[in-house]
Write a protein that holds these residues in place. Structure first.
Motif, PDB file in Angstrom:
ATOM      1  N   ILE A   1       0.850  -1.190   0.000  1.00  0.00           N
ATOM      2  CA  ILE A   1       0.000   0.000   0.000  1.00  0.00           C
ATOM      3  C   ILE A   1       0.883   1.236   0.000  1.00  0.00           C
ATOM      4  O   ILE A   1       1.971   1.236   0.595  1.00  0.00           O
ATOM      5  N   ALA A   2       0.440   2.255  -0.694  1.00  0.00           N
ATOM      6  CA  ALA A   2       1.113   3.549  -0.685  1.00  0.00           C
ATOM      7  C   ALA A   2       0.039   4.622  -0.660  1.00  0.00           C
ATOM      8  O   ALA A   2      -0.979   4.513  -1.347  1.00  0.00           O
ATOM      9  N   PHE A   3       0.265   5.651   0.148  1.00  0.00           N
ATOM     10  CA  PHE A   3      -0.680   6.751   0.288  1.00  0.00           C
ATOM     11  C   PHE A   3      -0.091   8.030  -0.287  1.00  0.00           C
ATOM     12  O   PHE A   3       1.113   8.275  -0.178  1.00  0.00           O
ATOM     13  N   VAL A   4      -0.960   8.864  -0.853  1.00  0.00           N
ATOM     14  CA  VAL A   4      -0.623  10.227  -1.252  1.00  0.00           C
ATOM     15  C   VAL A   4      -1.653  11.107  -0.574  1.00  0.00           C
ATOM     16  O   VAL A   4      -2.863  10.893  -0.748  1.00  0.00           O
TER      17      VAL A   4
ATOM     18  N   SER B   1      -1.289  18.423   5.912  1.00  0.00           N
ATOM     19  CA  SER B   1      -1.994  19.035   7.035  1.00  0.00           C
ATOM     20  C   SER B   1      -3.018  18.119   7.703  1.00  0.00           C
ATOM     21  O   SER B   1      -3.110  18.078   8.927  1.00  0.00           O
ATOM     22  N   ASP B   2      -3.796  17.377   6.925  1.00  0.00           N
ATOM     23  CA  ASP B   2      -4.864  16.573   7.522  1.00  0.00           C
ATOM     24  C   ASP B   2      -4.754  15.067   7.232  1.00  0.00           C
ATOM     25  O   ASP B   2      -5.588  14.295   7.666  1.00  0.00           O
ATOM     26  N   ARG B   3      -3.727  14.663   6.469  1.00  0.00           N
ATOM     27  CA  ARG B   3      -3.472  13.262   6.153  1.00  0.00           C
ATOM     28  C   ARG B   3      -4.609  12.614   5.371  1.00  0.00           C
ATOM     29  O   ARG B   3      -4.792  11.407   5.405  1.00  0.00           O
ATOM     30  N   ILE B   4      -5.384  13.421   4.661  1.00  0.00           N
ATOM     31  CA  ILE B   4      -6.453  12.894   3.816  1.00  0.00           C
ATOM     32  C   ILE B   4      -5.952  12.859   2.382  1.00  0.00           C
ATOM     33  O   ILE B   4      -5.381  13.839   1.885  1.00  0.00           O
ATOM     34  N   GLY B   5      -6.160  11.725   1.730  1.00  0.00           N
ATOM     35  CA  GLY B   5      -5.681  11.583   0.359  1.00  0.00           C
ATOM     36  C   GLY B   5      -6.201  10.319  -0.285  1.00  0.00           C
ATOM     37  O   GLY B   5      -7.352   9.939  -0.087  1.00  0.00           O
TER      38      GLY B   5
ATOM     39  N   CYS C   1       1.220 -10.630  -8.327  1.00  0.00           N
ATOM     40  CA  CYS C   1       0.410 -10.714  -9.555  1.00  0.00           C
ATOM     41  C   CYS C   1       0.166  -9.362 -10.222  1.00  0.00           C
ATOM     42  O   CYS C   1      -0.338  -9.305 -11.335  1.00  0.00           O
ATOM     43  N   ASN C   2       0.536  -8.275  -9.536  1.00  0.00           N
ATOM     44  CA  ASN C   2       0.382  -6.910 -10.068  1.00  0.00           C
ATOM     45  C   ASN C   2      -1.060  -6.532 -10.401  1.00  0.00           C
ATOM     46  O   ASN C   2      -1.315  -5.853 -11.387  1.00  0.00           O
ATOM     47  N   PHE C   3      -2.003  -6.958  -9.559  1.00  0.00           N
ATOM     48  CA  PHE C   3      -3.382  -6.492  -9.612  1.00  0.00           C
ATOM     49  C   PHE C   3      -3.623  -5.654  -8.365  1.00  0.00           C
ATOM     50  O   PHE C   3      -2.922  -5.809  -7.362  1.00  0.00           O
ATOM     51  N   GLY C   4      -4.604  -4.759  -8.406  1.00  0.00           N
ATOM     52  CA  GLY C   4      -4.920  -3.975  -7.229  1.00  0.00           C
ATOM     53  C   GLY C   4      -6.010  -2.963  -7.482  1.00  0.00           C
ATOM     54  O   GLY C   4      -6.632  -2.940  -8.544  1.00  0.00           O
ATOM     55  N   ILE C   5      -6.241  -2.126  -6.469  1.00  0.00           N
ATOM     56  CA  ILE C   5      -7.274  -1.093  -6.548  1.00  0.00           C
ATOM     57  C   ILE C   5      -6.696   0.255  -6.152  1.00  0.00           C
ATOM     58  O   ILE C   5      -5.605   0.346  -5.584  1.00  0.00           O
ATOM     59  N   HIS C   6      -7.470   1.283  -6.446  1.00  0.00           N
ATOM     60  CA  HIS C   6      -7.137   2.659  -6.057  1.00  0.00           C
ATOM     61  C   HIS C   6      -8.289   3.155  -5.197  1.00  0.00           C
ATOM     62  O   HIS C   6      -9.450   3.023  -5.572  1.00  0.00           O
ATOM     63  N   ILE C   7      -7.971   3.687  -4.047  1.00  0.00           N
ATOM     64  CA  ILE C   7      -8.977   4.263  -3.150  1.00  0.00           C
ATOM     65  C   ILE C   7      -8.848   5.773  -3.259  1.00  0.00           C
ATOM     66  O   ILE C   7      -7.783   6.333  -2.987  1.00  0.00           O
TER      67      ILE C   7
ATOM     68  N   VAL D   1      -4.818   8.678   6.108  1.00  0.00           N
ATOM     69  CA  VAL D   1      -3.593   7.912   6.353  1.00  0.00           C
ATOM     70  C   VAL D   1      -3.453   7.715   7.860  1.00  0.00           C
ATOM     71  O   VAL D   1      -3.396   8.694   8.613  1.00  0.00           O
ATOM     72  N   PRO D   2      -3.417   6.469   8.323  1.00  0.00           N
ATOM     73  CA  PRO D   2      -3.309   6.219   9.761  1.00  0.00           C
ATOM     74  C   PRO D   2      -2.014   6.783  10.347  1.00  0.00           C
ATOM     75  O   PRO D   2      -0.984   6.872   9.663  1.00  0.00           O
ATOM     76  N   GLU D   3      -2.079   7.159  11.612  1.00  0.00           N
ATOM     77  CA  GLU D   3      -0.887   7.633  12.319  1.00  0.00           C
ATOM     78  C   GLU D   3       0.178   6.540  12.284  1.00  0.00           C
ATOM     79  O   GLU D   3      -0.134   5.353  12.367  1.00  0.00           O
ATOM     80  N   GLY D   4       1.426   6.948  12.131  1.00  0.00           N
ATOM     81  CA  GLY D   4       2.532   6.007  12.112  1.00  0.00           C
ATOM     82  C   GLY D   4       2.805   5.396  10.746  1.00  0.00           C
ATOM     83  O   GLY D   4       3.698   4.574  10.608  1.00  0.00           O
TER      84      GLY D   4
END
Length: 114
Positions: free
Chosen positions: A41-44, A48-52, A61-67, A72-75
């Motif tokens: 998982i990677a977040f962008v 300021s508010d950790r929302i992204g 297998c290189n499959f996945g989703i985008h949220i 973004v959780p603390e830590g």
């Protein structure tokens, strides 16, 4: 010709939820598509508010989703919104996106009238 079945979007959502809830620890969740212990998982997000957004994929297998909207959780480390893709791409590969099923119905909480 035989077809290859892949995990549904709903299976990916469940894996994401289980993975997310375990953060910042090491989630014990396997890929819903291939069964390998290779989920990443990677977040962008805004600093300021950790929302992204989140990119959630299997490194095997290189499959996945985008949220598209999450906190973004603390830590948990994240890329600050505006980070060049060249930097993010060093961690996040080009993976095959699994999309939600197409429907004519609006979600009950969409705020739009039909």
């Amino acid at each position: 010709m035989a077809s290859i079945d892949h995990a549904s979007y709903e299976a990916w959502e469940k894996a994401y939820g289980d993975f997310y809830e375990a953060l910042p620890g090491k989630p014990a969740v396997v890929c819903p598509n291939c069964g390998h212990d290779a989920l990443r998982i990677a977040f962008v997000a805004n600093e300021s508010d950790r929302i992204g957004s989140a990119m959630f994929w299997c490194g095997f297998c290189n499959f996945g989703i985008h949220i598209s909207r999450t906190w973004v959780p603390e830590g948990v480390a994240f890329y600050v919104r505006g980070t060049p893709w060249e930097e993010i791409g060093k961690e996040v590969p080009e993976y095959t996106l699994v999309y939600p099923p197409v429907t004519d119905e609006l979600p009950a909480d969409s705020g739009f009238d039909e």
